[in-house]
Design a protein around this motif. Structure first.
Motif, PDB file in Angstrom:
ATOM      1  N   ILE A 156       0.839  -1.204   0.000  1.00  0.00           N
ATOM      2  CA  ILE A 156       0.000   0.000   0.000  1.00  0.00           C
ATOM      3  C   ILE A 156       0.870   1.248   0.000  1.00  0.00           C
ATOM      4  O   ILE A 156       0.576   2.224  -0.701  1.00  0.00           O
ATOM      5  N   GLY A 157       1.968   1.237   0.752  1.00  0.00           N
ATOM      6  CA  GLY A 157       2.878   2.377   0.773  1.00  0.00           C
ATOM      7  C   GLY A 157       3.514   2.626  -0.579  1.00  0.00           C
ATOM      8  O   GLY A 157       3.636   3.767  -1.020  1.00  0.00           O
ATOM      9  N   GLY A 158       3.902   1.560  -1.264  1.00  0.00           N
ATOM     10  CA  GLY A 158       4.490   1.700  -2.595  1.00  0.00           C
ATOM     11  C   GLY A 158       3.503   2.266  -3.600  1.00  0.00           C
ATOM     12  O   GLY A 158       3.826   3.167  -4.379  1.00  0.00           O
ATOM     13  N   ILE A 159       2.272   1.756  -3.570  1.00  0.00           N
ATOM     14  CA  ILE A 159       1.249   2.255  -4.491  1.00  0.00           C
ATOM     15  C   ILE A 159       0.907   3.705  -4.178  1.00  0.00           C
ATOM     16  O   ILE A 159       0.801   4.539  -5.079  1.00  0.00           O
ATOM     17  N   ALA A 160       0.753   4.019  -2.890  1.00  0.00           N
ATOM     18  CA  ALA A 160       0.412   5.388  -2.499  1.00  0.00           C
ATOM     19  C   ALA A 160       1.533   6.365  -2.843  1.00  0.00           C
ATOM     20  O   ALA A 160       1.283   7.477  -3.329  1.00  0.00           O
ATOM     21  N   GLY A 161       2.775   5.971  -2.614  1.00  0.00           N
ATOM     22  CA  GLY A 161       3.909   6.834  -2.958  1.00  0.00           C
ATOM     23  C   GLY A 161       4.028   7.048  -4.454  1.00  0.00           C
ATOM     24  O   GLY A 161       4.280   8.156  -4.926  1.00  0.00           O
ATOM     25  N   ILE A 165       8.007   3.783  -1.554  1.00  0.00           N
ATOM     26  CA  ILE A 165       7.469   3.050  -0.408  1.00  0.00           C
ATOM     27  C   ILE A 165       7.597   3.885   0.859  1.00  0.00           C
ATOM     28  O   ILE A 165       6.646   4.000   1.640  1.00  0.00           O
ATOM     29  N   ILE A 166       8.760   4.494   1.068  1.00  0.00           N
ATOM     30  CA  ILE A 166       8.970   5.315   2.265  1.00  0.00           C
ATOM     31  C   ILE A 166       8.044   6.523   2.263  1.00  0.00           C
ATOM     32  O   ILE A 166       7.394   6.821   3.272  1.00  0.00           O
ATOM     33  N   SER A 171      10.026  10.500  -9.874  1.00  0.00           N
ATOM     34  CA  SER A 171       9.898   9.340  -9.020  1.00  0.00           C
ATOM     35  C   SER A 171      11.149   9.199  -8.163  1.00  0.00           C
ATOM     36  O   SER A 171      12.255   9.492  -8.595  1.00  0.00           O
ATOM     37  N   LEU A 172      10.962   8.757  -6.949  1.00  0.00           N
ATOM     38  CA  LEU A 172      12.078   8.551  -6.034  1.00  0.00           C
ATOM     39  C   LEU A 172      12.583   7.116  -6.073  1.00  0.00           C
ATOM     40  O   LEU A 172      13.399   6.731  -5.258  1.00  0.00           O
ATOM     41  N   GLY A 173      12.083   6.324  -7.003  1.00  0.00           N
ATOM     42  CA  GLY A 173      12.450   4.920  -7.076  1.00  0.00           C
ATOM     43  C   GLY A 173      11.540   4.093  -6.193  1.00  0.00           C
ATOM     44  O   GLY A 173      10.698   4.619  -5.463  1.00  0.00           O
ATOM     45  N   LEU A 174      11.685   2.806  -6.251  1.00  0.00           N
ATOM     46  CA  LEU A 174      10.806   1.901  -5.522  1.00  0.00           C
ATOM     47  C   LEU A 174      10.890   2.116  -4.015  1.00  0.00           C
ATOM     48  O   LEU A 174       9.870   2.299  -3.346  1.00  0.00           O
TER      49      LEU A 174
END
Length: 80
Positions: free
Chosen positions: A9-14, A32-33, A25-28
């Motif tokens: 969920i964090g990865g999708i939301a980010g 996530i963070i 994009s900050l990368g994967l």
């Protein structure tokens, strides 16, 4: 299983937050963070406004990620 869902969920939301904010994009790992921290920020700002289902959690995290990316943009003076 809870940690795995938090990461997903964090990865999708980010990722969604970075698309909406139109920042790079900050990368994967960065997404996530930003998504996880954004989830806390979004919940603090909105509570359960979007609901408690998966889609609501993603939307809340995305709103928080947008706020976080805007703060990072203001502090660093560059587009993230």
């Amino acid at each position: 299983m809870g940690i795995l869902w938090t990461l997903i969920i964090g990865g999708i939301a980010g990722w969604l937050g970075s698309l909406i904010f139109k920042g790079g994009s900050l990368g994967l790992i960065g997404n996530i963070i930003v998504g996880i921290i954004g989830g806390f920020i979004g919940y603090w700002l909105l509570g359960t406004f979007f609901g408690t289902a998966i889609v609501g959690q993603i939307l809340t995290g995305a709103v928080g990620a947008i706020v976080l990316l805007a703060i990072i943009n203001l502090l660093t003076g560059r587009k993230v």
